[in-house]
Motif scaffolding. Structure first.
Motif, PDB file in Angstrom:
ATOM      1  N   ASP A   1       0.737  -1.275  -0.251  1.00 56.14           N
ATOM      2  CA  ASP A   1      -0.067  -0.018  -0.067  1.00 56.14           C
ATOM      3  C   ASP A   1       0.851   1.122  -0.304  1.00 56.14           C
ATOM      4  OD1 ASP A   1      -2.494  -1.306  -0.049  1.00 56.14           O
ATOM      5  OD2 ASP A   1      -2.707  -1.324   1.783  1.00 56.14           O
ATOM      6  N   LEU A   2       0.267   2.403  -0.124  1.00 55.84           N
ATOM      7  CA  LEU A   2       1.107   3.557  -0.389  1.00 55.84           C
ATOM      8  C   LEU A   2       1.592   4.013   1.038  1.00 55.84           C
ATOM      9  CD1 LEU A   2      -1.691   5.651  -2.348  1.00 55.84           C
ATOM     10  CD2 LEU A   2       0.334   4.334  -3.219  1.00 55.84           C
ATOM     11  N   PRO A   3       2.937   4.853   0.908  1.00 52.68           N
ATOM     12  CA  PRO A   3       3.397   5.156   2.152  1.00 52.68           C
ATOM     13  C   PRO A   3       2.405   6.416   2.950  1.00 52.68           C
ATOM     14  CG  PRO A   3       4.642   5.953   0.243  1.00 52.68           C
ATOM     15  CD  PRO A   3       3.638   5.083  -0.154  1.00 52.68           C
ATOM     16  N   ILE A   4       2.399   6.486   4.232  1.00 53.62           N
ATOM     17  CA  ILE A   4       1.529   7.376   4.823  1.00 53.62           C
ATOM     18  C   ILE A   4       2.571   8.458   5.485  1.00 53.62           C
ATOM     19  CG2 ILE A   4      -0.146   7.768   6.758  1.00 53.62           C
ATOM     20  CD1 ILE A   4      -0.956   4.593   6.334  1.00 53.62           C
ATOM     21  N   ALA A   5       1.883   9.807   5.304  1.00 49.94           N
ATOM     22  CA  ALA A   5       2.347  10.711   5.973  1.00 49.94           C
ATOM     23  C   ALA A   5       1.396  11.743   6.524  1.00 49.94           C
ATOM     24  CB  ALA A   5       3.261  11.362   4.820  1.00 49.94           C
ATOM     25  N   SER A   6       2.001  12.599   7.322  1.00 51.61           N
ATOM     26  CA  SER A   6       0.825  13.443   7.672  1.00 51.61           C
ATOM     27  C   SER A   6       0.898  14.809   6.714  1.00 51.61           C
ATOM     28  CB  SER A   6       1.407  14.352   9.199  1.00 51.61           C
ATOM     29  OG  SER A   6       2.658  15.231   8.856  1.00 51.61           O
ATOM     30  N   PRO A   7      -0.288  15.408   6.590  1.00 48.25           N
ATOM     31  CA  PRO A   7      -0.377  16.601   5.651  1.00 48.25           C
ATOM     32  C   PRO A   7       0.558  17.542   5.852  1.00 48.25           C
ATOM     33  CG  PRO A   7      -2.513  15.970   6.775  1.00 48.25           C
ATOM     34  CD  PRO A   7      -1.460  15.164   7.455  1.00 48.25           C
ATOM     35  N   GLU A   8       0.961  18.149   7.152  1.00 49.10           N
ATOM     36  CA  GLU A   8       2.141  19.097   7.091  1.00 49.10           C
ATOM     37  C   GLU A   8       3.412  18.661   6.963  1.00 49.10           C
ATOM     38  OE1 GLU A   8      -1.554  20.883   9.061  1.00 49.10           O
ATOM     39  OE2 GLU A   8      -0.704  18.982   9.140  1.00 49.10           O
ATOM     40  N   SER A   9       3.638  17.220   6.773  1.00 51.24           N
ATOM     41  CA  SER A   9       5.096  16.894   6.543  1.00 51.24           C
ATOM     42  C   SER A   9       5.250  17.052   5.111  1.00 51.24           C
ATOM     43  CB  SER A   9       5.342  15.739   7.079  1.00 51.24           C
ATOM     44  OG  SER A   9       4.565  14.793   6.192  1.00 51.24           O
ATOM     45  N   VAL A  10       4.367  17.308   4.068  1.00 55.29           N
ATOM     46  CA  VAL A  10       4.514  17.473   2.804  1.00 55.29           C
ATOM     47  C   VAL A  10       3.837  18.885   2.294  1.00 55.29           C
ATOM     48  CG1 VAL A  10       4.601  15.101   2.043  1.00 55.29           C
ATOM     49  CG2 VAL A  10       2.244  16.427   2.218  1.00 55.29           C
ATOM     50  N   GLY A  11       3.823  19.837   3.554  1.00 54.57           N
ATOM     51  CA  GLY A  11       3.325  21.071   2.990  1.00 54.57           C
ATOM     52  C   GLY A  11       1.869  21.319   2.621  1.00 54.57           C
ATOM     53  N   VAL A  12       0.984  20.567   3.446  1.00 53.52           N
ATOM     54  CA  VAL A  12      -0.510  20.578   3.179  1.00 53.52           C
ATOM     55  C   VAL A  12      -0.876  21.015   4.458  1.00 53.52           C
ATOM     56  CG1 VAL A  12      -2.386  19.331   2.540  1.00 53.52           C
ATOM     57  CG2 VAL A  12      -0.453  18.761   1.303  1.00 53.52           C
ATOM     58  N   ASP A  13      -1.881  21.962   4.516  1.00 52.34           N
ATOM     59  CA  ASP A  13      -2.674  22.297   5.549  1.00 52.34           C
ATOM     60  C   ASP A  13      -3.538  21.456   6.104  1.00 52.34           C
ATOM     61  OD1 ASP A  13      -3.866  24.004   7.505  1.00 52.34           O
ATOM     62  OD2 ASP A  13      -4.082  25.615   6.674  1.00 52.34           O
ATOM     63  N   SER A  14      -3.625  20.733   7.035  1.00 50.26           N
ATOM     64  CA  SER A  14      -4.618  19.962   7.581  1.00 50.26           C
ATOM     65  C   SER A  14      -6.171  20.397   7.926  1.00 50.26           C
ATOM     66  CB  SER A  14      -4.203  18.890   8.516  1.00 50.26           C
ATOM     67  OG  SER A  14      -3.798  19.556   9.857  1.00 50.26           O
ATOM     68  N   ARG A  15      -5.977  21.595   8.221  1.00 54.74           N
ATOM     69  CA  ARG A  15      -7.115  22.286   8.764  1.00 54.74           C
ATOM     70  C   ARG A  15      -8.493  22.344   7.700  1.00 54.74           C
ATOM     71  NH1 ARG A  15      -4.811  27.705  10.867  1.00 54.74           N
ATOM     72  NH2 ARG A  15      -3.624  27.762   8.821  1.00 54.74           N
ATOM     73  N   PRO A  16      -8.088  22.571   6.540  1.00 60.72           N
ATOM     74  CA  PRO A  16      -9.632  22.393   5.610  1.00 60.72           C
ATOM     75  C   PRO A  16      -9.598  21.100   5.276  1.00 60.72           C
ATOM     76  CG  PRO A  16      -7.641  23.975   4.677  1.00 60.72           C
ATOM     77  CD  PRO A  16      -7.082  23.239   5.792  1.00 60.72           C
ATOM     78  N   LEU A  17      -9.006  20.032   5.652  1.00 66.12           N
ATOM     79  CA  LEU A  17      -9.255  18.712   5.404  1.00 66.12           C
ATOM     80  C   LEU A  17     -10.184  18.291   6.712  1.00 66.12           C
ATOM     81  CD1 LEU A  17      -6.008  17.079   4.300  1.00 66.12           C
ATOM     82  CD2 LEU A  17      -7.974  17.845   2.844  1.00 66.12           C
ATOM     83  N   VAL A  18      -9.922  18.750   7.708  1.00 67.30           N
ATOM     84  CA  VAL A  18     -10.571  18.453   8.779  1.00 67.30           C
ATOM     85  C   VAL A  18     -12.169  19.178   8.528  1.00 67.30           C
ATOM     86  CG1 VAL A  18     -11.206  19.252  11.339  1.00 67.30           C
ATOM     87  CG2 VAL A  18      -8.743  18.508  10.714  1.00 67.30           C
ATOM     88  N   GLN A  19     -12.132  20.482   8.107  1.00 67.57           N
ATOM     89  CA  GLN A  19     -13.344  21.098   7.738  1.00 67.57           C
ATOM     90  C   GLN A  19     -13.945  20.451   6.674  1.00 67.57           C
ATOM     91  OE1 GLN A  19     -12.013  25.026   6.594  1.00 67.57           O
ATOM     92  NE2 GLN A  19     -11.338  25.678   8.686  1.00 67.57           N
ATOM     93  N   LEU A  20     -13.444  19.898   5.957  1.00 72.97           N
ATOM     94  CA  LEU A  20     -14.258  18.743   4.853  1.00 72.97           C
ATOM     95  C   LEU A  20     -14.986  17.745   5.509  1.00 72.97           C
ATOM     96  CD1 LEU A  20     -14.656  17.605   2.097  1.00 72.97           C
ATOM     97  CD2 LEU A  20     -12.254  16.736   2.260  1.00 72.97           C
ATOM     98  N   SER A  21     -14.273  16.952   6.486  1.00 73.89           N
ATOM     99  CA  SER A  21     -14.833  16.118   7.237  1.00 73.89           C
ATOM    100  C   SER A  21     -16.128  16.426   8.005  1.00 73.89           C
ATOM    101  CB  SER A  21     -13.747  15.174   7.892  1.00 73.89           C
ATOM    102  OG  SER A  21     -14.216  14.001   8.604  1.00 73.89           O
ATOM    103  N   GLU A  22     -15.679  17.542   8.455  1.00 75.36           N
ATOM    104  CA  GLU A  22     -16.785  18.052   9.417  1.00 75.36           C
ATOM    105  C   GLU A  22     -18.157  18.616   8.451  1.00 75.36           C
ATOM    106  OE1 GLU A  22     -14.210  20.224  12.634  1.00 75.36           O
ATOM    107  OE2 GLU A  22     -14.949  21.492  11.174  1.00 75.36           O
ATOM    108  N   THR A  23     -17.939  18.917   7.117  1.00 73.11           N
ATOM    109  CA  THR A  23     -18.963  19.329   6.428  1.00 73.11           C
ATOM    110  C   THR A  23     -19.729  18.027   6.035  1.00 73.11           C
ATOM    111  OG1 THR A  23     -17.788  21.364   5.709  1.00 73.11           O
ATOM    112  CG2 THR A  23     -19.341  20.501   4.261  1.00 73.11           C
ATOM    113  N   ILE A  24     -18.993  16.995   5.633  1.00 73.64           N
ATOM    114  CA  ILE A  24     -19.499  15.826   5.118  1.00 73.64           C
ATOM    115  C   ILE A  24     -20.546  15.389   6.430  1.00 73.64           C
ATOM    116  CG2 ILE A  24     -19.196  13.223   4.616  1.00 73.64           C
ATOM    117  CD1 ILE A  24     -16.435  14.423   3.280  1.00 73.64           C
ATOM    118  N   ARG A  25     -20.178  15.283   7.628  1.00 71.90           N
ATOM    119  CA  ARG A  25     -20.745  14.671   8.687  1.00 71.90           C
ATOM    120  C   ARG A  25     -21.920  15.905   8.921  1.00 71.90           C
ATOM    121  NH1 ARG A  25     -19.259  15.035  13.484  1.00 71.90           N
ATOM    122  NH2 ARG A  25     -17.349  16.353  13.309  1.00 71.90           N
TER     123      ARG A  25
END
Length: 395
Positions: free
Chosen positions: A32-56
């Motif tokens: 399977d694909l290697p796993i990394a945290s969003p910030e470790s590759v220069g991605v802001d995780s906060r909008p992704l948290v907001q995406l999940s909240e919106t789906i819920r």
């Protein structure tokens, strides 16, 4: 847990498929694909948290949502208690895998875009020779660009082309040409039936067997299946494929990297360019859609009925995957599920990818993302599309 394997049966030349199952251990796959945290590759995780909240908050039935950046899985959201090893009925994403197989066969000299499909099919099925007589001008390129000019009178429910088909190729062969091949885009599921039979004949084996050996196995895919064969053993190239979301992401990466996987060229870069360039419509190539999710930068995607998507963003070296049961109303390119993925990518994924300056790793951000994904895992969502038995995720 079972893994669905694809094996050849002995019926009807190379147009056959039998589906069997064999037990496999319930362990994470090393491929399977290697796993990394969003910030470790220069991605802001906060909008992704907001995406999940919106789906819920909107109670959307989104079963999986993945983001891959720089070859690493940085966001992996599952709902309904599902896991990475569940697979999904992908509907028309089956066409996109077929397009990759067509490219590999063309690379090998076994297929050609300008080959006439009727003689190939008549040789494989002599009983259909008369029905194919008025289709002599149709080439493989027309079949794969939705421009054959064929019309099939679809019934609203339980159409035999989809369900319980005794002879799906016969139904496709008996359709009526209305315009000359190559003159008009018309998205019809007659075409992928012709593609499956033609490419299987070119390969000298059922198309799923070729795809398994040429793509699924080299790419480390597991828990896959290609189901809903007709009574003669022929699968359609338009539906029936089941993949895990993480393996859908691998397909997006394959296209993103010009057909190359783990140092091996599985399909030529030239074919990937052809496949993802406009053909019979500005937004459609060879079974792949173009700039219909993101219009502001290069983008290509696979789209399946009820909300299955693989979106490749080459300028960002990123892939987005979603499986869902979202509304189908609104038409082919403006259905509610298409509008939903457009909004999710535009309002949440792109801002997360764009906000590199504020992608600061912190324990608080990691905790917020983990807590939200735990909430998401138990979220049920309200199915908003008619459900078939095949829509149930499987291990």
């Amino acid at each position: 847990m079972t893994k669905t394997l694809l094996t050849r049966s002995s019926c009807a030349l190379s147009l056959c498929l039998t589906v069997v199952s064999a037990a496999v251990p319930a362990i994470a796959q090393a491929t399977d694909l290697p796993i990394a945290s969003p910030e470790s590759v220069g991605v802001d995780s906060r909008p992704l948290v907001q995406l999940s909240e919106t789906i819920r908050n909107e109670n959307l039935d989104v079963r999986s949502f993945l983001v891959v950046k720089d070859g690493q899985l940085i966001y992996e959201r599952y709902a309904k208690g599902l896991t990475r090893d569940h697979n999904y009925e992908l509907y028309s994403i089956t066409k996109n895998v077929t397009a990759l197989a067509a490219g590999a066969l063309i690379d090998e000299g076994k297929s050609r875009l300008d080959e006439k499909v009727a003689p190939i099919l008549a040789k494989a099925r002599p009983d259909l020779k008369d029905a194919l007589a008025d289709k002599q001008a149709i080439e493989l390129r027309h079949v794969m660009s939705m421009s054959t000019g064929l019309v099939y009178n679809f019934k609203p429910t339980d159409d035999p082309i989809y369900y319980g088909a005794p002879d799906r190729l016969k139904l496709a062969a008996e359709t009526t040409p209305t315009v000359a091949p190559g003159t008009a885009f018309d998205y019809t599921d007659v075409n992928p039936i012709l593609a499956s039979a033609t490419l299987g004949a070119d390969a000298g084996m059922p198309l799923p067997d070729y795809v398994r050996s040429h793509f699924f196995e080299p790419m480390g895919m597991t828990h896959y299946g290609w189901e809903r064969a007709d009574d003669k053993g022929l699968v359609s190239s338009g539906w029936g494929l089941r993949l895990r979301a993480v393996d859908m992401a691998k397909l997006g990466m394959l296209v993103l990297h010009g057909g190359r996987w783990d140092g091996r060229q599985l399909v030529s870069q030239a074919w990937v360019r052809t496949m993802t360039a406009p053909s019979s419509a500005p937004w459609y190539g060879m079974y792949w859609w173009i700039n219909d999710i993101v219009a502001t930068e290069p983008e290509t995607h696979a789209m399946g009925f009820k909300g299955q998507f693989i979106v490749s963003l080459p300028e960002r070296n990123a892939v987005v995957v979603m499986t869902s049961m979202l509304p189908i109303e609104g038409g082919l390119r403006e259905s509610q599920n298409v509008l939903a993925i457009r909004r999710m990518v535009k309002d949440f994924v792109l801002p997360a990818l764009d906000n590199k300056a504020h992608a600061v790793p912190s324990a608080a951000r990691s905790k917020a993302l983990a807590q939200e994904l735990q909430l998401a895992a138990q979220h049920q969502g309200k199915p908003a599309a008619p459900a078939d038995p095949t829509d149930t995720p499987r291990l």
